[in-house]
Enzyme design. Structure first.
Site, mmCIF file in Angstrom:
data_model
loop_
_atom_site.group_PDB
_atom_site.id
_atom_site.type_symbol
_atom_site.label_atom_id
_atom_site.label_comp_id
_atom_site.label_asym_id
_atom_site.label_seq_id
_atom_site.Cartn_x
_atom_site.Cartn_y
_atom_site.Cartn_z
ATOM 1 N N GLY A 41 0.782 -1.130 0.137
ATOM 2 C CA GLY A 41 0.049 0.009 -0.021
ATOM 3 C C GLY A 41 0.919 1.129 -0.003
ATOM 4 N N PHE A 42 0.387 2.323 0.605
ATOM 5 C CA PHE A 42 1.135 3.569 0.468
ATOM 6 C C PHE A 42 2.272 3.562 1.305
ATOM 7 C CE2 PHE A 42 -3.279 5.278 -0.568
ATOM 8 C CZ PHE A 42 -2.829 5.787 -1.883
ATOM 9 N N GLU A 88 -18.024 10.976 -0.835
ATOM 10 C CA GLU A 88 -17.651 10.969 -2.485
ATOM 11 C C GLU A 88 -18.577 9.890 -3.055
ATOM 12 O OE1 GLU A 88 -13.313 12.446 -1.328
ATOM 13 O OE2 GLU A 88 -13.532 10.349 -1.737
ATOM 14 N N ASP A 129 -1.850 2.034 8.197
ATOM 15 C CA ASP A 129 -3.117 1.870 8.771
ATOM 16 C C ASP A 129 -3.043 0.799 10.049
ATOM 17 O OD1 ASP A 129 -4.090 3.592 7.037
ATOM 18 O OD2 ASP A 129 -5.577 2.365 5.906
ATOM 19 N N ALA A 160 -3.337 7.980 3.784
ATOM 20 C CA ALA A 160 -2.075 7.978 2.878
ATOM 21 C C ALA A 160 -0.947 8.396 3.465
ATOM 22 C CB ALA A 160 -2.613 8.341 1.379
ATOM 23 N N GLN A 161 -1.106 9.989 3.829
ATOM 24 C CA GLN A 161 -0.140 10.669 4.190
ATOM 25 C C GLN A 161 0.618 10.205 5.375
ATOM 26 O OE1 GLN A 161 1.931 13.135 2.958
ATOM 27 N NE2 GLN A 161 1.046 12.779 1.126
#
Length: 444
Positions: free
Chosen positions: A19-20, A178, A308, A326-327
């Protein structure tokens, strides 16, 4: 079993998850010749999770938000990628057990496996709700929605048609907001052209949030504005409403309310991915692994956790761990790569301090909310900011270009051209064929 990973004099770092966070640390480590990096993931690609909802709503192709891992590490002889699942971790023997290659040893282990959907133990919702934590699940949601509109066309039962068309989205975070906004715009601009025989005034979209506000981590100003935007788009926003059950036809709320729908989209929460072998005493809230300020797991100095799945302690602003965004994962990954080199070279480590770059969410065309550390704004400028930030964050120049073209086309034409029902077809094995074939009896 054979992994094909050579044994060398290099220090071996095994990373679980691409992942990120996992991708960020792997990219940094791949530049150091004294380290052999092994990246393990169930997929052979990196997924850009913030845009899953656009795949689900037929706005983007899955390939546009996915990037092949092997392409990211071409010409890196010290980098080894294996597509597999990790079944357990043995911290005493310093090995991870995989589903396809058996045990892989490590000198240092980085757990960056992220989080999975949290259904809070509700069995019926686990079985019947539509989650959205992977590209595959986003495609499944797209297929379900389009298939249901096709079924609604040929249904002469008003209640059945209503259930097929209505959608309940649970969770008022960025994904829920969203997704609901995009679906509301499709209801007005796209679906009536595709299905002129259906009356989309009957279609109801519900956004159910257990708390008293949407976009909980954001500013009050953004929370209020996002709710106003959603209501303007015709969405039924239900705050302080908790879902208790779903039987496939009705969503049941704690206050006794029943919502008619065949489509329950679950974005209500996440829980950290867990692995057998990690001591229970290092597990924190939501199953997150507690680490010190250097991302080292408590009592396991050569095991690290980021993203996470981790609750990095030592930051006064985030006593329970950083936001599962993400950051934080990217920043932790980049710093951890440098700290691993410092460990190998016996240098002092640098503690992690999260640099909050802000948060944002889009509600619909020209509608978004942005919270920066120094400024908060909404509307068209926020929408442009949201698009720019997400576009530059995508891995791969080709992906950025394809997404930009899709966004421009959608904006000009009020249309999304990817409304395809794509089903996978599995080969039938011999035993299944034999079972399916009728037994012929010779009449003589």
């Amino acid at each position: 079993m054979y992994s094909g990973i050579p044994k060398t004099s290099q220090k071996r770092v095994v990373i679980i998850g691409a992942g990120f966070g996992g991708l960020a640390v792997a990219r940094k480590l791949a530049t150091y010749p004294e380290i052999q990096t092994v990246l393990l993931d169930r997929n052979n690609f990196h997924q850009f999770q913030p845009l899953f909802y656009q795949v689900a709503m037929a706005g983007l192709e899955p390939s546009s938000i996915s990037f092949p891992l092997r392409k990211a590490f071409q010409n890196r002889s010290n980098m080894h990628i294996r597509v597999t699942s990790v079944t357990s971790i043995d911290t005493e023997r310093q090995e991870v057990e995989t589903s396809t290659m058996g045990a892989i040893s490590y000198d240092y282990l980085i757990i960056a496996a992220g989080a999975e959907t949290n259904f809070f133990g509700m069995k019926n919702i686990i079985e019947r709700a539509l989650p959205m934590k992977s590209v595959g699940e986003a495609l499944a949601l797209r297929n379900r929605m389009l298939e249901n509109f096709e079924r609604a066309l040929i249904s002469d039962d008003l209640d059945e048609r209503q259930g097929l068309m209505n959608v309940v989205v649970v969770g008022g975070g960025p994904t829920g907001v969203e997704l609901s906004g995009t679906l509301a715009e499709m209801k007005v601009h796209i679906l009536p052209k595709d299905y002129p025989e259906l009356d989309f005034r009957q279609m109801q979209i519900y956004l159910v949030q257990s708390g008293g506000e949407l976009l909980e981590p954001m500013s009050r100003q953004s929370q209020i504005k996002s709710e106003q935007y959603l209501k303007k788009l015709g969405i039924n926003v239900m705050l302080n409403a908790r879902v208790t059950d779903f039987d496939g036809k009705y969503v049941y709320l704690l206050d006794g309310t029943k919502l008619r729908t065949d489509n329950l989209v679950w974005t209500a929460g996440v829980k950290a991915t867990t692995f057998e072998g990690i001591p229970s005493e290092v597990m924190g809230r939501g199953g997150r692994i507690k680490t010190n300020a250097y991302c080292q797991v408590e009592s396991l100095p050569n095991v690290f956790a980021i993203g996470d799945i981790a609750a990095v302690m030592g930051d006064e602003k985030f006593p329970d761990g950083h936001p599962q965004l993400a950051q934080p994962a990217i920043q932790q990954g980049k710093l951890l790569a440098k700290n691993l080199i410092r460990i190998i070279r016996k240098e002092n480590l640098v503690p992690f301090k999260y640099k909050d770059l802000g948060s944002m969410a889009t509600v619909g065309r020209n509608l978004a909310v942005v919270d920066l550390p120094f400024l908060k704004f909404q509307g068209f400028l926020a929408w442009l900011t949201w698009m720019f930030v997400h576009l530059v964050s995508i891995v791969g120049v080709k992906n950025r270009l394809m997404i930009f073209i899709n966004w421009v086309w959608n904006y000009i034409t009020y249309d999304q051209s990817l409304r395809l029902i794509i089903r996978s077809k599995e080969p039938i094995i011999k035993s299944e064929v034999e079972e399916a074939e009728p037994t012929h009896v010779n009449p003589s």
